[in-house]
Design a protein around this motif. Structure first.
Motif, mmCIF file in Angstrom:
data_model
loop_
_atom_site.group_PDB
_atom_site.id
_atom_site.type_symbol
_atom_site.label_atom_id
_atom_site.label_comp_id
_atom_site.label_asym_id
_atom_site.label_seq_id
_atom_site.Cartn_x
_atom_site.Cartn_y
_atom_site.Cartn_z
ATOM 1 N N ALA A 45 0.832 -1.209 0.000
ATOM 2 C CA ALA A 45 0.000 0.000 0.000
ATOM 3 C C ALA A 45 0.861 1.251 0.000
ATOM 4 C CB ALA A 45 -0.933 -0.014 1.212
ATOM 5 N N ALA A 46 1.925 1.244 0.825
ATOM 6 C CA ALA A 46 2.805 2.407 0.887
ATOM 7 C C ALA A 46 3.526 2.615 -0.432
ATOM 8 C CB ALA A 46 3.814 2.236 2.016
ATOM 9 N N LYS A 47 3.948 1.528 -1.049
ATOM 10 C CA LYS A 47 4.653 1.626 -2.335
ATOM 11 C C LYS A 47 3.766 2.289 -3.386
ATOM 12 C CE LYS A 47 7.008 -1.323 -5.720
ATOM 13 N NZ LYS A 47 7.357 -2.722 -6.063
ATOM 14 N N GLU A 48 2.472 1.972 -3.336
ATOM 15 C CA GLU A 48 1.549 2.557 -4.299
ATOM 16 C C GLU A 48 1.329 4.044 -4.018
ATOM 17 O OE1 GLU A 48 -0.509 2.562 -7.703
ATOM 18 O OE2 GLU A 48 0.589 0.837 -6.861
ATOM 19 N N THR A 49 1.165 4.403 -2.736
ATOM 20 C CA THR A 49 0.879 5.807 -2.419
ATOM 21 C C THR A 49 2.096 6.704 -2.596
ATOM 22 O OG1 THR A 49 1.275 5.322 -0.070
ATOM 23 C CG2 THR A 49 -1.008 5.303 -0.821
ATOM 24 N N THR A 50 3.308 6.149 -2.546
ATOM 25 C CA THR A 50 4.484 6.989 -2.787
ATOM 26 C C THR A 50 4.499 7.542 -4.205
ATOM 27 O OG1 THR A 50 5.817 5.033 -3.350
ATOM 28 C CG2 THR A 50 5.934 5.838 -1.071
ATOM 29 N N ARG A 51 3.717 6.943 -5.101
ATOM 30 C CA ARG A 51 3.633 7.452 -6.478
ATOM 31 C C ARG A 51 2.964 8.817 -6.525
ATOM 32 N NH1 ARG A 51 4.684 3.160 -9.961
ATOM 33 N NH2 ARG A 51 4.416 1.073 -9.038
ATOM 34 N N ILE A 122 15.509 -7.010 12.291
ATOM 35 C CA ILE A 122 14.924 -5.782 11.746
ATOM 36 C C ILE A 122 13.463 -6.020 11.392
ATOM 37 C CG2 ILE A 122 14.994 -4.135 9.836
ATOM 38 C CD1 ILE A 122 18.001 -4.525 9.728
ATOM 39 N N PHE A 123 13.196 -7.121 10.724
ATOM 40 C CA PHE A 123 11.837 -7.383 10.246
ATOM 41 C C PHE A 123 10.922 -7.861 11.369
ATOM 42 C CE2 PHE A 123 14.395 -7.220 6.520
ATOM 43 C CZ PHE A 123 13.581 -6.607 5.577
ATOM 44 N N TYR A 124 11.495 -8.469 12.403
ATOM 45 C CA TYR A 124 10.693 -8.798 13.575
ATOM 46 C C TYR A 124 10.249 -7.518 14.290
ATOM 47 C CZ TYR A 124 12.333 -13.659 13.183
ATOM 48 O OH TYR A 124 12.603 -14.933 12.751
ATOM 49 N N ALA A 125 11.148 -6.523 14.321
ATOM 50 C CA ALA A 125 10.845 -5.285 15.042
ATOM 51 C C ALA A 125 9.952 -4.342 14.240
ATOM 52 C CB ALA A 125 12.144 -4.566 15.415
ATOM 53 N N LEU A 126 10.049 -4.379 12.910
ATOM 54 C CA LEU A 126 9.223 -3.507 12.078
ATOM 55 C C LEU A 126 7.741 -3.763 12.326
ATOM 56 C CD1 LEU A 126 10.888 -3.424 8.527
ATOM 57 C CD2 LEU A 126 10.422 -1.480 10.012
ATOM 58 N N GLN A 127 6.969 -2.676 12.361
ATOM 59 C CA GLN A 127 5.535 -2.799 12.618
ATOM 60 C C GLN A 127 4.687 -2.382 11.426
ATOM 61 O OE1 GLN A 127 4.646 -0.789 16.365
ATOM 62 N NE2 GLN A 127 6.694 -1.320 17.119
ATOM 63 N N GLY A 128 5.308 -1.781 10.420
ATOM 64 C CA GLY A 128 4.516 -1.412 9.256
ATOM 65 C C GLY A 128 5.225 -0.398 8.380
ATOM 66 N N PHE A 129 4.682 -0.194 7.170
ATOM 67 C CA PHE A 129 5.176 0.782 6.205
ATOM 68 C C PHE A 129 4.069 1.793 5.943
ATOM 69 C CE2 PHE A 129 7.585 -3.038 5.542
ATOM 70 C CZ PHE A 129 8.861 -2.621 5.207
ATOM 71 N N ASP A 130 4.459 3.031 5.665
ATOM 72 C CA ASP A 130 3.479 4.075 5.392
ATOM 73 C C ASP A 130 4.107 5.095 4.455
ATOM 74 O OD1 ASP A 130 1.154 5.553 5.462
ATOM 75 O OD2 ASP A 130 0.963 5.503 7.642
ATOM 76 N N HIS A 131 3.413 6.220 4.282
ATOM 77 C CA HIS A 131 3.778 7.245 3.312
ATOM 78 C C HIS A 131 3.739 8.599 4.012
ATOM 79 C CE1 HIS A 131 2.310 9.888 -0.233
ATOM 80 N NE2 HIS A 131 3.616 9.794 -0.278
ATOM 81 N N TRP A 132 4.684 9.496 3.720
ATOM 82 C CA TRP A 132 4.690 10.860 4.284
ATOM 83 C C TRP A 132 3.687 11.692 3.495
ATOM 84 C CZ3 TRP A 132 6.377 12.183 8.797
ATOM 85 C CH2 TRP A 132 6.643 13.518 9.121
ATOM 86 N N THR A 133 2.568 11.982 4.119
ATOM 87 C CA THR A 133 1.418 12.549 3.417
ATOM 88 C C THR A 133 1.417 14.072 3.465
ATOM 89 O OG1 THR A 133 0.049 12.562 5.405
ATOM 90 C CG2 THR A 133 0.090 10.515 4.109
#
Length: 777
Positions: A45-51, A122-133
């Protein structure tokens, strides 16, 4: 009371490595595959919104990663990832190229299969990806007020402060080219290590484009100053001639709206007056604010001088006009104007004390990063070893807060609406709040039987307009308070006024109306009281660094009893409103037999300790009544490098602890990295009533606490100074970072006290022993 020079104290020779703490724990998800699927969904989802982002100096995407407690630098171990900033709430912003996005997908695919990918922690600790809106990019003032009216208006645009110089150059070049292509006028910019800001003129449509630009961190409105002087003058006649200060008098710079240099109480002490506003760089004070501030910075308690009809300047004043005749700025960024003024007065006159009575109403500190002018002052403080004194800013109320100025006092001061204004959150400066000096208004004096007008604050309670802290990570702010005025409320009309409740100082209109003095209320007039104290300290200690000056000021501060009573001795509320308290000038400059001040300046390596044994005479414990009040105050100050892109902000961190032990060897062993906790138990901090515990004071760069001793102690007492830097700060810090420590012993209830003589004798014995050891070495 006879006064003596403060005493120097040397640290004990052991310099111990600090015992390392445990490594950070990473919790393995209960269901690795489900955790991987959640991450993959947010990544897609974040990859798409970064567009949706536009602009950018290269083709990388900007991701907002929810990293929780993970160290932000860890994510840069993934090829193609560049960390941009750490944000509040457990987030990190990072650029990712195509290779990095492919790497994320590959490792997340492994997680979804329940497998452990490379750098699994790193991936165990990561909780999610997002976009700077665009909403993330909207600054506080712009969110509050919306787009300004009119076809064109000014905005301040903060870009991501890229650390690599080649990328930073590319970013600036690309952004300026983009501004030109969009028809957005560039007015000014600043480019510091971790602050990159442009002031532009734009339309609403262009502003919307800026809110979608990949390289934009925030978009906000320019500063609003809100300085509204309401002068009430009074006559002072038949003053004797004002002498000039000594040739070597310390200099205090007042950066404000200029100065009335021809004022007879200013002229003899005015060293220079410069204007830093374009186009004409005039230096005269058309507003009056700068002259009012300068009078207090020069004389301290102007009212006391007026009552004695004696104005004798001990300092010199230089004035830099950085605000216009409306006490506002020009089209340039305030950071550039202030930097120009500071460098001029430091270079030309060696000026080390700067009063900047300024607060940007469009930049309240609501948590998160310190930036803007606060960041600049922190940088200049370290670079030039100068001290800035700034106010908390004035609170004028909102539509909701307070509901009633009198009934809601003082609780409304502790709400989010009354938080500090930029640059008050700066850590390497001294921030000053205001307390009331007077609590009887002009109306109440004139009509003493009429109860309709009442003062909001009582004497030495927080002024109804002062703002409160804390600063970043809970650092104590303001550190100090001083008299700044009061307000009265007419309970019928609900009107506020400060007549006969403000601070007396010098009037710019002495020629026009024949009055030398004026009265005004505001935190702007509390700050120069502290700047005056700092300048006076340089008379006694001309070579003192800014760390020592700050430490001495807070070590001599006491929270006003009226404020303690107002908040029922709630230490959190006291710290938020008055910090460490009001400076007691009678003990600041010199020691006495009842109150002894010990000072030291030193440097310390990362992850090491310094030890100071306090020379406590036997009489301090045992002479006279055992119930008498004795106190030990300790203050520490350092001036770290800072970065706006890290939540920690400080690149180095110092703290001190006051401990008891049977011997120096015992303390050294306790704090030795090679000694396990099982082999040698920790010594807790001195178990006595104290004003500010370590977990609170250690968050700031100037720290203080006072311990009250009511009975004899059976052990020796040591101050242990510790430095512990975050990993990211090591490259920004010196191998040996400077600091200052101040220790005060107080035995005020002992009429027979000879504390100074006894402490000095102990120090002389120690010095002779050190000399013998050096001779044998």
């Amino acid at each position: 009371m006879e006064a003596y020079q403060h005493l120097m104290i040397e640290r004990e020779q052991p310099v111990n490595p600090r015992r390392p703490g445990p490594p950070p724990r990473v919790n393995v998800p209960d269901d690795i595959a489900a955790h991987g699927r959640r991450l993959y969904e947010t990544f897609s989802a974040a990859k798409e919104t970064t567009r949706e982002d536009i602009g950018g100096f290269d083709d990388r995407r900007l991701f907002k990663l929810q990293i929780g407690t993970l160290t932000p630098d860890a994510i840069e171990s993934i090829p193609g990832i560049e960390l941009v900033s750490q944000e509040e709430g457990g987030y990190a912003l990072a650029f990712a190229n195509e290779k990095a996005m492919e790497e994320f997908e590959a490792r997340l695919s492994k997680l979804m299969r329940g497998e452990a990918p490379t750098r699994k922690e790193i991936f165990y600790a990561l909780q999610g990806f997002d976009h700077w809106t665009p909403d993330d990019r909207t600054g506080w003032a712009l969110r509050r007020d919306g787009m300004p009216p009119g076809d064109m208006f000014m905005l301040d645009i903060e870009l991501w402060p890229i650390s690599r110089s080649d990328e930073r150059t590319s970013l600036r070049t690309a952004f300026e080219r983009w501004l030109t292509a969009q028809g957005i006028e560039r007015l000014d910019y600043i480019d510091f290590d971790s602050l990159l800001v442009y002031r532009v003129r734009s339309t609403v449509a262009q502003a919307e484009q800026l809110l979608h630009h990949r390289d934009v961190r925030t978009v906000d409105l320019p500063p609003r100053f809100g300085l509204e002087p309401h002068l009430l003058t009074m006559d002072i006649q038949d003053l004797p001639a004002v002498p000039s200060p000594p040739e070597d008098a310390p200099i205090v710079a007042v950066l404000d709206s200029g100065i009335a240099g021809g004022h007879p109480l200013i002229g003899p002490a005015l060293g220079d007056a410069q204007g830093f506003l374009l186009p004409d760089k005039a230096h005269h004070d058309d507003d009056g604010h700068g002259t009012h501030v300068a009078g207090i910075a020069l004389y301290g308690d102007v009212e006391e001088c007026a009552q004695a009809k004696a104005f004798v300047p001990l300092l010199r004043i230089v004035s830099g006009r950085i605000l216009d005749d409306r006490a506002a700025g020009d089209r340039r960024l305030i950071e550039n104007i202030v930097a120009e003024a500071v460098r001029y007065f430091h270079s030309e006159y060696g000026c080390r004390i700067f009063n900047l009575s300024y607060g940007d109403e469009n930049k309240p500190y609501l948590g998160g990063h310190v930036r803007g002018l606060a960041y600049l002052l922190d940088q200049l403080s370290r670079e030039l070893d100068v001290l800035f004194v700034v106010p908390t800013g004035n609170f004028k109320g909102t539509d909701e807060v307070p509901g009633d100025w009198k009934d809601d006092f003082p609780d409304y001061l502790l709400t989010e609406a009354a938080r500090l204004l930029d640059p008050a959150p700066a850590l390497n400066v001294l921030t000053v709040g205001s307390v009331a000096r007077w609590d009887q208004s002009h109306y109440a004096r004139r009509y003493p039987e009429d109860p309709r007008e009442v003062s909001i604050a009582q004497r030495e309670q927080p002024s109804p307009f002062t703002r409160c802290g804390l600063s970043i990570k809970g650092a104590v702010k303001p550190e100090l308070v001083a008299y700044g005025g009061n307000w009265a409320l007419h309970q019928g009309t609900k009107n506020l006024n400060s007549r006969k409740l403000g601070e007396l100082s010098l009037s710019k209109d002495f020629v026009a109306d024949g009055r030398l003095l004026a009265e005004e209320a505001g935190t702007s007039f509390a700050a120069p009281h502290v700047a005056h104290y700092a300048g006076r300290l340089l008379i006694e200690l001309p070579n003192a660094g800014s760390n020592l000056i700050r430490a001495l000021l807070v070590a001599n501060a006491v929270a006003p009893p009226a404020t303690r009573e107002l908040f029922s001795n709630d230490r959190d509320k006291i710290a938020q409103s008055v910090g460490y308290g009001m400076v007691q000038s009678d003990t600041l400059y010199r020691s006495s037999e009842e109150q002894v001040t010990l000072i030291a300046e030193a440097t310390l390596r990362n992850k090491h300790h310094h030890f100071y044994e306090i020379p406590i005479p036997e009489s301090f414990y045992n002479a006279g009544k055992r119930s008498r009040r004795r106190e030990i105050a300790v203050a520490l100050a350092h001036c770290p490098s800072v970065r706006t892109t890290r939540i920690d902000y400080k690149a180095s961190s110092f703290q001190f602890r006051l401990v008891e032990a049977d011997s120096l060897d015992q303390v050294v062993a306790t704090f030795n990295a090679a000694t396990s906790k099982d082999d040698f138990p920790n010594i807790a901090e001195l178990n006595l009533d104290q004003t500010c515990k370590n977990q609170y004071r250690s968050k700031g760069t100037v720290q203080c606490s006072t311990w009250t001793i009511k009975r004899p102690r059976g052990h020796r007492i040591f101050v242990v100074v510790t430095r512990k830097d975050p990993a990211w700060g090591e490259s920004l810090s010196l191998e040996e970072e400077p600091y200052a420590v101040v220790i005060r012993l107080m035995d005020r209830e002992n009429e027979e006290a000879r504390l100074y003589a006894e402490v000095r004798a102990q120090l002389q014995v120690r010095e002779r022993e050190r000399a013998r050891q050096r001779a044998r070495a």
